[in-house]
Scaffold this motif. Structure first.
Motif, mmCIF file in Angstrom:
data_model
loop_
_atom_site.group_PDB
_atom_site.id
_atom_site.type_symbol
_atom_site.label_atom_id
_atom_site.label_comp_id
_atom_site.label_asym_id
_atom_site.label_seq_id
_atom_site.Cartn_x
_atom_site.Cartn_y
_atom_site.Cartn_z
ATOM 1 N N LEU A 1 3.998 194.642 -10.915
ATOM 2 C CA LEU A 1 4.745 195.477 -11.863
ATOM 3 C C LEU A 1 5.961 194.756 -12.436
ATOM 4 O O LEU A 1 6.453 195.109 -13.508
ATOM 5 N N LYS A 2 6.459 193.732 -11.722
ATOM 6 C CA LYS A 2 7.671 193.030 -12.158
ATOM 7 C C LYS A 2 7.368 191.765 -12.939
ATOM 8 O O LYS A 2 8.290 191.018 -13.279
ATOM 9 N N MET A 3 6.096 191.511 -13.259
ATOM 10 C CA MET A 3 5.754 190.254 -13.917
ATOM 11 C C MET A 3 6.346 190.167 -15.320
ATOM 12 O O MET A 3 6.796 189.085 -15.740
ATOM 13 N N ARG A 4 6.372 191.243 -16.047
ATOM 14 C CA ARG A 4 6.919 191.149 -17.403
ATOM 15 C C ARG A 4 8.431 190.916 -17.363
ATOM 16 O O ARG A 4 8.987 190.303 -18.271
ATOM 17 N N ASN A 5 9.105 191.399 -16.299
ATOM 18 C CA ASN A 5 10.522 191.074 -16.137
ATOM 19 C C ASN A 5 10.690 189.576 -15.915
ATOM 20 O O ASN A 5 11.581 188.942 -16.499
ATOM 21 N N LEU A 6 9.839 189.021 -15.051
ATOM 22 C CA LEU A 6 9.943 187.600 -14.735
ATOM 23 C C LEU A 6 9.712 186.741 -15.973
ATOM 24 O O LEU A 6 10.420 185.756 -16.201
ATOM 25 N N LEU A 7 8.729 187.100 -16.791
ATOM 26 C CA LEU A 7 8.424 186.291 -17.979
ATOM 27 C C LEU A 7 9.577 186.297 -18.976
ATOM 28 O O LEU A 7 9.727 185.348 -19.754
ATOM 29 N N GLN A 8 10.407 187.336 -18.945
ATOM 30 C CA GLN A 8 11.568 187.375 -19.834
ATOM 31 C C GLN A 8 12.576 186.287 -19.501
ATOM 32 O O GLN A 8 13.435 185.968 -20.332
ATOM 33 N N GLU A 9 12.488 185.730 -18.283
ATOM 34 C CA GLU A 9 13.403 184.645 -17.916
ATOM 35 C C GLU A 9 13.214 183.440 -18.835
ATOM 36 O O GLU A 9 14.144 182.652 -19.020
ATOM 37 N N PHE A 10 12.015 183.276 -19.403
ATOM 38 C CA PHE A 10 11.777 182.167 -20.333
ATOM 39 C C PHE A 10 12.648 182.287 -21.586
ATOM 40 O O PHE A 10 12.892 181.285 -22.265
ATOM 41 N N LEU A 11 13.090 183.489 -21.887
ATOM 42 C CA LEU A 11 13.880 183.718 -23.100
ATOM 43 C C LEU A 11 15.375 183.674 -22.830
ATOM 44 O O LEU A 11 16.169 183.821 -23.750
ATOM 45 N N LYS A 12 15.763 183.500 -21.570
ATOM 46 C CA LYS A 12 17.183 183.426 -21.203
ATOM 47 C C LYS A 12 17.574 181.975 -20.951
ATOM 48 O O LYS A 12 16.760 181.183 -20.493
ATOM 49 N N GLU A 13 18.816 181.667 -21.235
ATOM 50 C CA GLU A 13 19.311 180.338 -20.942
ATOM 51 C C GLU A 13 19.868 180.307 -19.526
ATOM 52 O O GLU A 13 20.693 181.130 -19.157
ATOM 53 N N HIS A 14 19.371 179.343 -18.744
ATOM 54 C CA HIS A 14 19.861 179.125 -17.388
ATOM 55 C C HIS A 14 20.596 177.788 -17.400
ATOM 56 O O HIS A 14 19.974 176.725 -17.295
ATOM 57 N N GLY A 15 21.884 177.842 -17.542
ATOM 58 C CA GLY A 15 22.637 176.617 -17.704
ATOM 59 C C GLY A 15 22.660 176.228 -19.168
ATOM 60 O O GLY A 15 23.064 177.011 -20.031
ATOM 61 N N VAL A 16 22.208 175.021 -19.488
ATOM 62 C CA VAL A 16 22.278 174.530 -20.861
ATOM 63 C C VAL A 16 20.977 174.724 -21.616
ATOM 64 O O VAL A 16 20.919 174.507 -22.822
ATOM 65 N N ARG A 17 19.905 175.103 -20.920
ATOM 66 C CA ARG A 17 18.633 175.257 -21.624
ATOM 67 C C ARG A 17 17.791 176.338 -20.954
ATOM 68 O O ARG A 17 18.083 176.781 -19.843
ATOM 69 N N ARG A 18 16.747 176.735 -21.638
ATOM 70 C CA ARG A 18 15.840 177.733 -21.101
ATOM 71 C C ARG A 18 14.912 177.107 -20.067
ATOM 72 O O ARG A 18 14.661 175.913 -20.102
ATOM 73 N N PRO A 19 14.376 177.923 -19.163
ATOM 74 C CA PRO A 19 13.527 177.367 -18.107
ATOM 75 C C PRO A 19 12.194 176.872 -18.641
ATOM 76 O O PRO A 19 11.657 177.395 -19.621
ATOM 77 N N SER A 20 11.667 175.853 -17.963
ATOM 78 C CA SER A 20 10.293 175.408 -18.237
ATOM 79 C C SER A 20 9.366 175.785 -17.086
ATOM 80 O O SER A 20 8.158 175.870 -17.261
ATOM 81 N N ILE A 21 9.925 175.994 -15.886
ATOM 82 C CA ILE A 21 9.164 176.469 -14.730
ATOM 83 C C ILE A 21 9.971 177.554 -14.048
ATOM 84 O O ILE A 21 11.157 177.363 -13.752
ATOM 85 N N LEU A 22 9.343 178.694 -13.815
ATOM 86 C CA LEU A 22 9.977 179.789 -13.083
ATOM 87 C C LEU A 22 9.456 179.770 -11.654
ATOM 88 O O LEU A 22 8.275 180.014 -11.408
ATOM 89 N N GLY A 23 10.334 179.433 -10.729
ATOM 90 C CA GLY A 23 9.939 179.425 -9.323
ATOM 91 C C GLY A 23 10.060 180.809 -8.723
ATOM 92 O O GLY A 23 11.008 181.538 -9.010
ATOM 93 N N VAL A 24 9.112 181.191 -7.900
ATOM 94 C CA VAL A 24 9.170 182.474 -7.190
ATOM 95 C C VAL A 24 8.937 182.216 -5.710
ATOM 96 O O VAL A 24 8.383 181.202 -5.307
ATOM 97 N N ARG A 25 9.369 183.152 -4.908
ATOM 98 C CA ARG A 25 9.273 182.995 -3.463
ATOM 99 C C ARG A 25 7.878 183.382 -2.969
ATOM 100 O O ARG A 25 7.133 184.083 -3.647
ATOM 101 N N GLU A 26 7.588 182.915 -1.760
ATOM 102 C CA GLU A 26 6.306 183.214 -1.138
ATOM 103 C C GLU A 26 6.545 183.968 0.161
ATOM 104 O O GLU A 26 7.585 183.802 0.800
ATOM 105 N N HIS A 27 5.568 184.786 0.518
ATOM 106 C CA HIS A 27 5.553 185.381 1.853
ATOM 107 C C HIS A 27 4.343 184.822 2.581
ATOM 108 O O HIS A 27 3.207 184.884 2.093
ATOM 109 N N ILE A 28 4.561 184.246 3.769
ATOM 110 C CA ILE A 28 3.477 183.668 4.549
ATOM 111 C C ILE A 28 2.826 184.786 5.360
ATOM 112 O O ILE A 28 3.428 185.314 6.292
ATOM 113 N N PHE A 29 1.601 185.161 4.986
ATOM 114 C CA PHE A 29 0.973 186.331 5.603
ATOM 115 C C PHE A 29 0.165 185.994 6.852
ATOM 116 O O PHE A 29 -0.448 186.880 7.444
ATOM 117 N N THR A 30 0.172 184.724 7.268
ATOM 118 C CA THR A 30 -0.609 184.356 8.455
ATOM 119 C C THR A 30 0.261 184.241 9.706
ATOM 120 O O THR A 30 -0.188 183.721 10.726
#
Length: 1276
Positions: free
Chosen positions: A677-706
């Motif tokens: 449900l939060k994927m469209r929020n995450l994709l909006q990060e491409f349109l925001k400036e993080h520092g001096v430029r917009r992101p080229s890779i959005l890193g997300v966290r993982e949960h280890i389910f094993t």
């Protein structure tokens, strides 16, 4: 940076300066061996022996400072990002009233964006949720209900909760406007009504306690208000007769008056309230059944409730009925029935029961909810009871309070694709695989049932599992899916990724739905029938699906799918089944076709994309999903798999992806509905400036389910979790050196397609293709960020052998990175601080790990030099021996070795997200389960493969296998895997420690000596015996006997062409030298130089034998070489005799062996009697000559072409086999001794599977239970 020079200067360098001056000034001539430079006065060897470990620790301990820095700063950043604000069910309950607003603020698009939204530190501190306006309450509640209920429904479909828990968690899809109250999920209101009834009964006309409870418990008052208004609404809805309506309305008027005047307890008799409560519960049960046969019972309940109200509760106000309706409605004093002239509720039209079909759905939801409020008497504090469901709910609700971009409408969001590379991993477990038993009689299905007992019960409840019906095809298919969703299978990954489409359809519905559609609910739109869909092709739900398909594409790149399909393999059928289940799933593969070209057959290669075919059955007009159908077919110039398999697999399929974003997903990952449900929020990060430029890779966290499968899986998951959270959080900001470390990250697809793609695939050098994508992105002006409000599931290896293969692959990859031009270019283009950050978070970590082990070697070889040369005796009275700097250096090394440094960020992240008390308890439990053993063993794995990679190259992919570790690994298998990486090095360090114990002088009887030697002995024992300690059933006697037979068979088998390494020692031994074939001249030279160290033992130890006296002549050393030559000649004689005489002259050959044995015994007796050789001398001879033979062996292997030319390769192989047998016996003997004691096996089982014990797995009971089941089946 400032703390390291101060620490080094004050603790390490300064205290060594004066002792070094004294050593240089005072020449020592107390040599115990033949000294080649006896007149040397500077004692330079002593200085090197003392300073070398300090210098190595100097280069290594920056990693320690970075770990401390990252722990503190990462923890502070995480706190500001509001991690862990909701980490328990209690916290979730306390803040649930603000969650609908959080849903609305984060997940519902706004017409106008907040241009003045706070940034930076203020964004973490301000309250981003505006108060709910009265006009919006209805729409906000409706939207929240649709999303929340879909999340709860997904939990039920995944069998994380049962039906009862689902009903307790659901909120009404359509809020009942007639009630005028906020309807919270029943799990918040459970047990409130029975408690309120009991308190009212015992109040005795005093409402103090009840008022206090109402003031302190918000949900208590909500439950009472909703229950009363629902009671009122249901009674008014059921009662149709006019006389009855007048009676009911008057009663409710009086009650409402008492409520308004706050006199309910004081004016009404509450002692009869439980009777009314019980009757109402009966009524609700009848309404839920809605059966015509129960009409008379319902009438009786209405009459009884009226009697309780008028005679008992309104005991002083009975006239309200009599005065309004006269005596004809009065109860006769002498009878037990109402007056026969007219009985209330008796006429046919007086009560609306049973309900009509059109009214059933809305009423049924209302009745079920009311039944839960009334009847759930136990607290629902443990709902949901499943630990995974709790974790997901708390993380999701916590993430809604974190800073994330506003969600756009689905039509306006950035489109994206997900891409998964697949080779030959499991797609779906077959019934045969699930029921196949290992040597202990444990099947995979039985194992899963015991690990996930609650989810197994929920599954049985969901599918209606019955033993007599379990052979049905439909149930078997459900069973396969249930088991596959708990393994690391493609089916699990596909289900998780397809949640994106499901989430987008839901969000599109909420975007486009009109008020009446919203009030009807998403459930109603989703359940539209096929006929209705055909009539209304442009129905709302059809539009939502179309929008979702425009915005999301999922491609699975199954490179072997075409070949598997032609071979009719089960994996191809399973992939086709996944396409049938998910019609929007696309599969890409390499199709190899034989074509005629230039008068000969040629193989043509096509990159092909397929979907499930829609065909029409002749007997039905409905489309039927059948086989696959080609969408695109692109001819390739040649074979696609030229480099590393996984990146090439991605590269050929990336052309089939669409959109601005591309999420690369591994085959062993998972996703969740609430995170989608939060994927469209995450994709909006491409349109925001993080520092001096917009992101080229959005890193997300993982949960280890094993992490719950075993203690090893728990250690691995905690280690991995700290890296993908606190580690990457700091790398992204403020260090700005986060790259791409795994496959949940989202790429700017257009940016990378025009700049080299997302996967470099050069053979060997790009073994770790993930991080090279990050290097490439950064070098080409990209910006990599990290976002923690979204998580993706990830599976990891769960057995020691799997983990070791994975770490070997990663260490090899880091070795290749160290030699790559990418790191060279990054180092040149970064500023100084960013360059250091890049180094210590990538290849520097592995180089520091290598230095950690090298420090141990340098220290022990330095001590070996001092002890065997005799210099240590001469220095034993100086102030420079018990030096503090060396103790500090070795203590730093020990912290790294034992894994305590890894535990720092781990504890910080667990403390942030789950509480510091939980972090401390987990740290203690991990160490009780021998986590230090695991981390020390992993240190050896990383060091060996990283060092070998730097010396010789030749990195290769190692398939780890992603199955469940429910089997015992053979001794021979463990020996093959760990012989060179751990066993050889462990035995070498053990010999060094034994020699130092025998001949060393310093540190005796001091705490420093005990601490230093303890850590090193711990390292030795860990490297030698950890594989057997963490091996299931590793100390069971029956397994030990089988392992010994298997190892003997393996060690004696001859190799040859086509003989696999797991069948013959010779084949394995040849394979272990493959890296030397491709090594350069420098690599071979360094290999020989490193092998020379084994000659030091012989040179030093022979002068310490009693038999030599104090003779320091070089002749003593030369005579020792003569002994070695004689031994080698004897071995060669036996080898040649076995080949030539063992068949035809067997008796003669036995006579030769007997004479050799007698000669050896005679020589030994002469040496003992005449030359006073002691038992210690015999033992020291072994310590002296065995390393020399091993050194000769290593040099011969490095010079293999030369050894083959001179015809000595057969002798080298025989010598190698002898050493392997010695090592095998040395390792096997302690294991055999421990196997004699049953409690050792019991301890190992509990230690290894402790986490599974907490989830209901007890191995001993599993084995016993499985045998009982098997025996009972045999009887039947």
């Amino acid at each position: 940076m400032g703390s390291k020079p101060m620490d080094t200067a004050h603790l390490k360098i300064k205290p060594l300066v004066e002792p070094t001056k004294d050593i240089m000034k005072s020449p020592i001539h107390t040599y115990r061996w033949h000294e080649f430079f006896p007149r040397e006065k500077s004692n330079i060897g002593v200085v090197i022996a003392l300073w070398a470990p300090i210098i190595l620790v100097y280069f290594m301990d920056t990693q320690i400072w970075y770990t401390i820095f990252s722990t503190l700063l990462g923890g502070i950043y995480g706190a500001f990002q509001r991690l862990g604000e909701i980490r328990t069910l209690g916290m979730l309950r306390s803040r649930f009233d603000s969650i609908p607003l959080a849903f609305n603020s984060c997940l519902i698009p706004v017409e106008t964006s907040d241009a003045k939204r706070k940034k930076g530190l203020k964004s973490y501190l301000h309250n981003r949720f505006k108060e709910m306006e009265h006009a919006d309450k209805e729409n906000i509640a409706a939207r929240f209900a649709q999303m929340w209920n879909e999340i709860v429904t997904s939990f039920r479909e995944e069998d994380l909760i049962n039906n009862r828990e689902k009903e307790l968690l659901l909120v009404p899809y359509v809020s009942d406007q007639a009630l005028g109250v906020v309807q919270w999920p029943p799990f918040l209101l459970a047990s409130k009504i029975p408690i309120a009834v009991a308190m009212a009964k015992d109040s005795n006309g005093k409402d103090r306690d009840l008022k206090k409870r109402l003031d302190n418990d918000y949900y208590f008052s909500c439950a009472i208000e909703e229950c009363y208004k629902s009671f009122k609404n249901i009674i008014n809805g059921l009662v149709q007769g006019e006389p009855e309506k007048r009676v009911i309305s008057k009663i409710f008027e009086e009650v409402d008056k008492c409520i308004a005047e706050d006199k309910v307890i004081t004016d009404l008799n509450m002692r009869a309230l439980p009777d009314l409560y019980n009757k109402f519960v009966e009524l609700v049960n009848y309404l839920e059944k809605n059966d015509e046969k129960d009409r008379s019972a319902v009438i009786k309940i209405f009459q009884d409730m009226l009697e309780i109200l008028t005679r008992d509760i309104f005991e002083d106000q009975l006239s309200i009925v009599e005065s309004n309706h006269g005596g004809s409605y009065r109860r006769n004093e002498d009878t037990t029935t109402w007056d026969q002239e007219y009985q209330l509720f008796q006429p046919s039209g007086a009560i609306k029961f049973p309900l009509k079909v059109t009214d059933t759905d809305a009423w049924l939801e209302k009745i079920k909810r009311l039944e839960l409020l009334l009847t759930v008497k136990e607290s629902a504090m443990d709902v949901p009871s499943n630990l995974e469901a709790r974790r997901r709910l708390t993380f999701f609700t916590n993430s809604l309070f974190m800073d994330m971009p506003d969600a756009p409408k689905v039509r306006n969001m950035l489109s994206f694709s997900a891409l998964t590379p697949y080779y030959n991993e499991p797609v779906l477990f077959s019934i045969k695989e699930l029921e196949e038993e290992n040597e202990d009689g444990v099947s995979t299905l039985f194992y899963l049932q015991k690990i996930y007992p609650d989810e197994w019960k929920n599954f049985q409840e969901r599918v209606g599992w019955e033993e007599e019906l379990k052979e049905s095809e439909e149930l078997m298919e459900e069973l396969r899916l249930w088991a596959s969703y708990r393994g690391q299978t493609l089916a699990r990954t596909v289900r998780g990724m397809m949640y994106y489409r499901k989430a987008l359809i839901l969000e599109a519905f909420l975007d486009m739905a009109k008020r009446e559609d919203l009030m009807e609910g998403y459930k109603a739109a989703e359940s539209v029938t096929d006929e209705q869909w055909k009539i209304h092709q442009r129905s709302l739900f059809a539009q939502c699906e179309a929008v979702a398909d425009m915005k999301f594409t999922y491609v699975v790149s199954c490179q072997q799918y075409g070949n598997d399909k032609r071979a009719a393999l089960s994996s191809a059928q399973d992939i086709l089944q996944l396409m049938r289940n998910y019609s929007s799933l696309r599969v890409a593969y390499i199709d190899e076709v034989e074509e005629v070209g230039d008068k000969k057959m040629e193989t043509a290669y096509y990159s092909t994309l397929v979907k499930v075919a829609l065909t029409k059955d002749s007997e039905s007009v409905d489309p039927v999903q059948n086989l696959d159908q080609v969408i695109y077919r692109i001819k390739l110039p040649g074979p696609a798999m030229l480099g590393e398999g996984k990146p090439e697999n991605q590269n050929h399929a990336i052309i089939f992806t669409r959109g601005e974003g591309l999420q690369t997903i591994d085959m062993n990952q998972d996703n969740y509905m609430e995170e989608a449900l939060k994927m469209r929020n995450l994709l909006q990060e491409f349109l925001k400036e993080h520092g001096v430029r917009r992101p080229s890779i959005l890193g997300v966290r993982e949960h280890i389910f094993t992490g719950s499968v075993s203690s090893l899986a728990w250690f691995m998951s905690n280690q991995e979790h700290s890296f993908v959270t606190i580690g990457q959080r700091l790398l992204a900001n403020p260090l700005k050196v986060r790259f791409h470390y795994g496959h949940p990250d989202v790429f700017d697809r257009l940016f990378h397609l025009t700049r080299g793609g997302v996967s470099k695939a050069s053979k060997s050098i790009n073994l770790s293709e993930d991080i090279f994508a990050g290097y490439n992105s950064t070098l080409r002006g990209g910006n990599v960020t990290h976002h923690e409000y979204v998580q993706v599931g990830k599976g990891r290896d769960v057995g020691l052998n799997q983990i070791s293969k994975f770490e070997a692959k990663v260490a090899n990859g880091n070795g290749e990175q160290t030699l790559s031009r990418d790191i060279y270019r990054l180092g040149h283009r970064f500023d100084f601080f960013r360059m250091l950050s890049c180094y210590f978070t990538t290849v520097g970590f592995y180089f520091s790990t290598l230095l950690t082990v090298v420090t141990v070697y340098v220290f022990l070889y330095g001590r070996l030099y001092l002890a065997l040369s005799g210099l240590e005796v001469g220095l034993s009275h100086g102030r420079f021996i018990h030096n503090h700097p060396l103790q500090v250096a070795l203590a730093s090394q020990s912290l790294v070795q034992l894994g305590f440094l890894m535990a720092l960020p781990m504890m910080m992240e667990i403390g942030l997200e789950r509480g510091f008390g939980k972090a401390l308890s987990e740290f203690i439990m991990m160490n009780l389960q021998l986590a230090a053993v695991f981390f020390t063993f992993s240190l050896g794995t990383k060091t060996h493969y990283y060092g070998r990679m730097l010396l010789h190259g030749g990195a290769q992919y190692r398939g780890t296998g992603r199955g469940f570790v429910v089997f015992h690994a053979k001794f021979a298998e463990n020996y093959r895997l760990y012989s060179r990486s751990h066993f050889v090095k462990g035995i070498e360090l053990m010999i060094l420690l034994i020699i130092y114990q025998l001949f060393g002088q310093s540190y005796r009887s001091t705490i420093a000596y005990i601490f230093i030697t303890f850590c090193m002995w711990f390292l030795v024992l860990t490297w030698l015996f950890a594989p057997f300690l963490f091996n299931p059933s590793g100390f069971e006697w029956a397994k030990i006997v089988d392992d010994w037979s298997d190892w003997n068979k393996w060690i004696s088998n001859r190799g040859g062409i086509g003989v696999s390494p797991d069948k013959s020692w010779e084949s394995w031994w040849e394979m272990e030298q493959e890296h030397l074939k491709y090594s350069g001249t420098i690599g071979i030279f360094l290999e020989i130089i490193l092998a020379v160290r084994f000659f030091i033992y012989q040179y030093g130890l022979i002068y310490h034998l009693h038999i030599t006296g104090n003779n320091k002549s070089i002749l003593v050393y030369l005579i020792s070489w003569l002994v070695i030559v004689v031994v080698l000649l004897v071995m060669k004689t036996v080898s040649v005799g076995r080949q030539r005489f063992s068949a035809d002259f067997q008796l003669f050959f036995r006579l030769i062996k007997f004479l050799i044995f007698v000669s050896f015994t005679a020589v030994l007796i002469v040496l003992i009697v005449l030359f006073q050789m002691t038992l210690q001398d015999i033992f020291v001879c072994f310590l002296a000559f065995l390393p020399t033979g091993w050194g000769i062996l290593l040099i011969a292997q490095a010079c293999k072409p030369l050894a083959r030319q001179v015809g000595l390769w057969g002798s080298v192989r025989a010598l190698a086999r002898a050493y392997e047998i010695i090592m095998g016996v040395l390792l096997f003997t302690p294991i055999t001794i421990f196997a004699w004691f049953p409690f050792v096996s019991e301890f190992q089982t509990r230690m290894l599977f402790n986490q599974a014990f907490s989830r209901g797995l007890q191995i001993s009971r599993i084995l016993g239970g499985q045998k009982k089941e098997r025996s009972s089946r045999n009887k039947d």
